[in-house]
Design a protein around this motif. Structure first.
Motif, PDB file in Angstrom:
ATOM      1  N   TYR A 121       0.824  -1.212   0.000  1.00 46.60           N
ATOM      2  CA  TYR A 121       0.000   0.000   0.000  1.00 46.60           C
ATOM      3  C   TYR A 121       0.856   1.259   0.000  1.00 46.60           C
ATOM      4  N   ILE A 122       1.948   1.263   0.746  1.00 45.31           N
ATOM      5  CA  ILE A 122       2.848   2.422   0.753  1.00 45.31           C
ATOM      6  C   ILE A 122       3.438   2.642  -0.638  1.00 45.31           C
ATOM      7  N   PHE A 123       3.866   1.570  -1.285  1.00 42.44           N
ATOM      8  CA  PHE A 123       4.442   1.655  -2.625  1.00 42.44           C
ATOM      9  C   PHE A 123       3.415   2.177  -3.629  1.00 42.44           C
ATOM     10  N   LEU A 124       2.190   1.649  -3.563  1.00 39.31           N
ATOM     11  CA  LEU A 124       1.155   2.091  -4.499  1.00 39.31           C
ATOM     12  C   LEU A 124       0.786   3.555  -4.270  1.00 39.31           C
ATOM     13  N   SER A 125       0.710   3.986  -3.004  1.00 42.57           N
ATOM     14  CA  SER A 125       0.398   5.397  -2.751  1.00 42.57           C
ATOM     15  C   SER A 125       1.543   6.296  -3.235  1.00 42.57           C
ATOM     16  N   GLY A 126       2.789   5.845  -3.117  1.00 46.55           N
ATOM     17  CA  GLY A 126       3.923   6.598  -3.657  1.00 46.55           C
ATOM     18  C   GLY A 126       3.838   6.732  -5.167  1.00 46.55           C
ATOM     19  N   LEU A 127       3.429   5.659  -5.851  1.00 43.36           N
ATOM     20  CA  LEU A 127       3.260   5.736  -7.304  1.00 43.36           C
ATOM     21  C   LEU A 127       2.162   6.714  -7.690  1.00 43.36           C
ATOM     22  N   VAL A 128       1.071   6.736  -6.934  1.00 40.71           N
ATOM     23  CA  VAL A 128      -0.027   7.668  -7.223  1.00 40.71           C
ATOM     24  C   VAL A 128       0.452   9.101  -7.040  1.00 40.71           C
ATOM     25  N   VAL A 129       1.206   9.369  -5.961  1.00 35.59           N
ATOM     26  CA  VAL A 129       1.725  10.718  -5.726  1.00 35.59           C
ATOM     27  C   VAL A 129       2.683  11.117  -6.845  1.00 35.59           C
ATOM     28  N   LEU A 130       3.557  10.201  -7.249  1.00 42.80           N
ATOM     29  CA  LEU A 130       4.503  10.486  -8.329  1.00 42.80           C
ATOM     30  C   LEU A 130       3.770  10.763  -9.642  1.00 42.80           C
ATOM     31  N   PHE A 131       2.757   9.996  -9.943  1.00 43.53           N
ATOM     32  CA  PHE A 131       1.963  10.221 -11.157  1.00 43.53           C
ATOM     33  C   PHE A 131       1.257  11.570 -11.090  1.00 43.53           C
ATOM     34  N   GLY A 132       0.694  11.900  -9.938  1.00 43.54           N
ATOM     35  CA  GLY A 132       0.022  13.191  -9.773  1.00 43.54           C
ATOM     36  C   GLY A 132       0.984  14.350  -9.945  1.00 43.54           C
ATOM     37  N   PHE A 133       2.193  14.232  -9.407  1.00 43.46           N
ATOM     38  CA  PHE A 133       3.193  15.287  -9.549  1.00 43.46           C
ATOM     39  C   PHE A 133       3.597  15.458 -11.014  1.00 43.46           C
ATOM     40  N   GLY A 134       3.807  14.350 -11.710  1.00 42.62           N
ATOM     41  CA  GLY A 134       4.152  14.422 -13.135  1.00 42.62           C
ATOM     42  C   GLY A 134       3.041  15.045 -13.949  1.00 42.62           C
ATOM     43  N   LEU A 135       1.794  14.693 -13.660  1.00 42.48           N
ATOM     44  CA  LEU A 135       0.655  15.276 -14.358  1.00 42.48           C
ATOM     45  C   LEU A 135       0.554  16.774 -14.080  1.00 42.48           C
ATOM     46  N   TYR A 136       0.791  17.179 -12.853  1.00 41.96           N
ATOM     47  CA  TYR A 136       0.788  18.595 -12.488  1.00 41.96           C
ATOM     48  C   TYR A 136       1.854  19.355 -13.271  1.00 41.96           C
ATOM     49  N   GLN A 137       3.056  18.788 -13.388  1.00 40.75           N
ATOM     50  CA  GLN A 137       4.147  19.443 -14.117  1.00 40.75           C
ATOM     51  C   GLN A 137       3.788  19.611 -15.592  1.00 40.75           C
ATOM     52  N   VAL A 138       3.195  18.607 -16.184  1.00 38.66           N
ATOM     53  CA  VAL A 138       2.822  18.692 -17.600  1.00 38.66           C
ATOM     54  C   VAL A 138       1.747  19.754 -17.808  1.00 38.66           C
ATOM     55  N   LEU A 139       0.725  19.748 -16.977  1.00 37.78           N
ATOM     56  CA  LEU A 139      -0.352  20.737 -17.126  1.00 37.78           C
ATOM     57  C   LEU A 139       0.134  22.146 -16.820  1.00 37.78           C
ATOM     58  N   GLU A 140       1.003  22.317 -15.856  1.00 40.51           N
ATOM     59  CA  GLU A 140       1.546  23.629 -15.512  1.00 40.51           C
ATOM     60  C   GLU A 140       2.391  24.167 -16.663  1.00 40.51           C
ATOM     61  N   ALA A 141       3.153  23.308 -17.314  1.00 43.53           N
ATOM     62  CA  ALA A 141       3.988  23.747 -18.434  1.00 43.53           C
ATOM     63  C   ALA A 141       3.128  24.192 -19.621  1.00 43.53           C
ATOM     64  N   ARG A 142       1.999  23.567 -19.827  1.00 47.22           N
ATOM     65  CA  ARG A 142       1.136  23.931 -20.954  1.00 47.22           C
ATOM     66  C   ARG A 142       0.359  25.223 -20.692  1.00 47.22           C
ATOM     67  N   THR A 143      -0.013  25.484 -19.461  1.00 41.04           N
ATOM     68  CA  THR A 143      -0.817  26.670 -19.167  1.00 41.04           C
ATOM     69  C   THR A 143       0.025  27.901 -18.905  1.00 41.04           C
ATOM     70  N   ARG A 144       1.273  27.761 -18.598  1.00 44.86           N
ATOM     71  CA  ARG A 144       2.149  28.891 -18.319  1.00 44.86           C
ATOM     72  C   ARG A 144       2.496  29.600 -19.621  1.00 44.86           C
ATOM     73  N   LYS A 145       2.404  30.955 -19.616  1.00 45.81           N
ATOM     74  CA  LYS A 145       2.773  31.721 -20.808  1.00 45.81           C
ATOM     75  C   LYS A 145       4.280  31.805 -20.877  1.00 45.81           C
ATOM     76  N   ARG A 146       4.765  31.543 -22.027  1.00 47.92           N
ATOM     77  CA  ARG A 146       6.213  31.528 -22.198  1.00 47.92           C
ATOM     78  C   ARG A 146       6.720  32.931 -22.481  1.00 47.92           C
ATOM     79  N   VAL A 147       7.673  33.355 -21.688  1.00 48.56           N
ATOM     80  CA  VAL A 147       8.311  34.653 -21.872  1.00 48.56           C
ATOM     81  C   VAL A 147       9.495  34.443 -22.793  1.00 48.56           C
ATOM     82  N   PRO A 148       9.629  35.290 -23.847  1.00 46.60           N
ATOM     83  CA  PRO A 148      10.767  35.095 -24.739  1.00 46.60           C
ATOM     84  C   PRO A 148      12.068  35.304 -23.967  1.00 46.60           C
ATOM     85  N   VAL A 149      12.989  34.447 -24.196  1.00 46.13           N
ATOM     86  CA  VAL A 149      14.268  34.492 -23.504  1.00 46.13           C
ATOM     87  C   VAL A 149      15.178  35.479 -24.217  1.00 46.13           C
ATOM     88  N   LYS A 150      15.781  36.410 -23.444  1.00 48.98           N
ATOM     89  CA  LYS A 150      16.708  37.381 -24.026  1.00 48.98           C
ATOM     90  C   LYS A 150      18.071  36.719 -24.120  1.00 48.98           C
TER      91      LYS A 150
END
Length: 191
Positions: free
Chosen positions: A118-147
């Protein structure tokens, strides 16, 4: 099937159908390797009886043992032997039970293996949730042109108005180009 780490009890009945007395000496049990019954896996304590059974009489004996926990989940040959002797001194040994049995593991709720699963499975769920958050955050964030710094192309591109004039005069003397029309004489000072 017998539960591991629990008491297993059985009764053995002995009927004397002969004309002489029999003395029951002992009753013993053992687990054996199913493919070779001569190979002992677990030997249980022999129960000393020393009971006299007269002709045309019966006797019953109770025997109990506890299968070891590591035996759980595997089949073993269970052999129960009765040792007895007649009144003339002849010794007999009879296998009253000789079959393959399975030792089962008791389901006692949560054990260490289940908790870690159960500890291992809950860790996998947290890891999957974090990865999903990173992907969605990267898509919704406006990209500032790099100087990107390109450097300077020459002195005309540099704003030097903030440098004091005295420093600029010293720098111009120090960095002024030297005419390279004649070679520099080399003086040998070795004497």
């Amino acid at each position: 099937e017998f539960p591991a780490n629990e008491i297993v009890k059985f009764l053995v009945g002995f009927t004397n159908m002969g004309s002489q007395d029999f003395t029951i000496h002992s009753l013993e049990a053992s687990f054996r390797y199913p493919q070779d019954f001569q190979f002992y896996i677990q030997n249980f304590t022999a129960l000393p009886l020393s009971t006299l059974v007269q002709p045309q009489r019966q006797a019953s004996f109770e025997y109990s043992f506890i299968p070891a926990q590591p035996m759980a989940g595997r089949p073993f040959g269970l052999v129960i032997q009765l040792h007895y002797q007649d009144s003339e001194g002849n010794v007999f040994q009879t296998a009253v039970f000789n079959q393959t049995v399975t030792i089962t593991e008791l389901e006692e709720g949560l054990d260490g293996e289940t908790i870690f699963m159960y500890i291992f499975l809950s860790g996998l769920v947290v890891l999957f949730g974090f990865g999903l958050y990173q992907v969605l955050e990267a898509r919704t964030r406006k990209r500032v042109p790099v100087k990107v710094e390109t450097g300077t192309g020459g002195l005309n591109d540099v704003d030097i108005s903030w440098i004091p004039q005295e420093t600029l005069n010293v720098m111009s003397e120090y960095f002024s180009p030297v005419p390279m029309s004649s070679p520099v004489p080399v003086i040998n000072t070795m004497t």
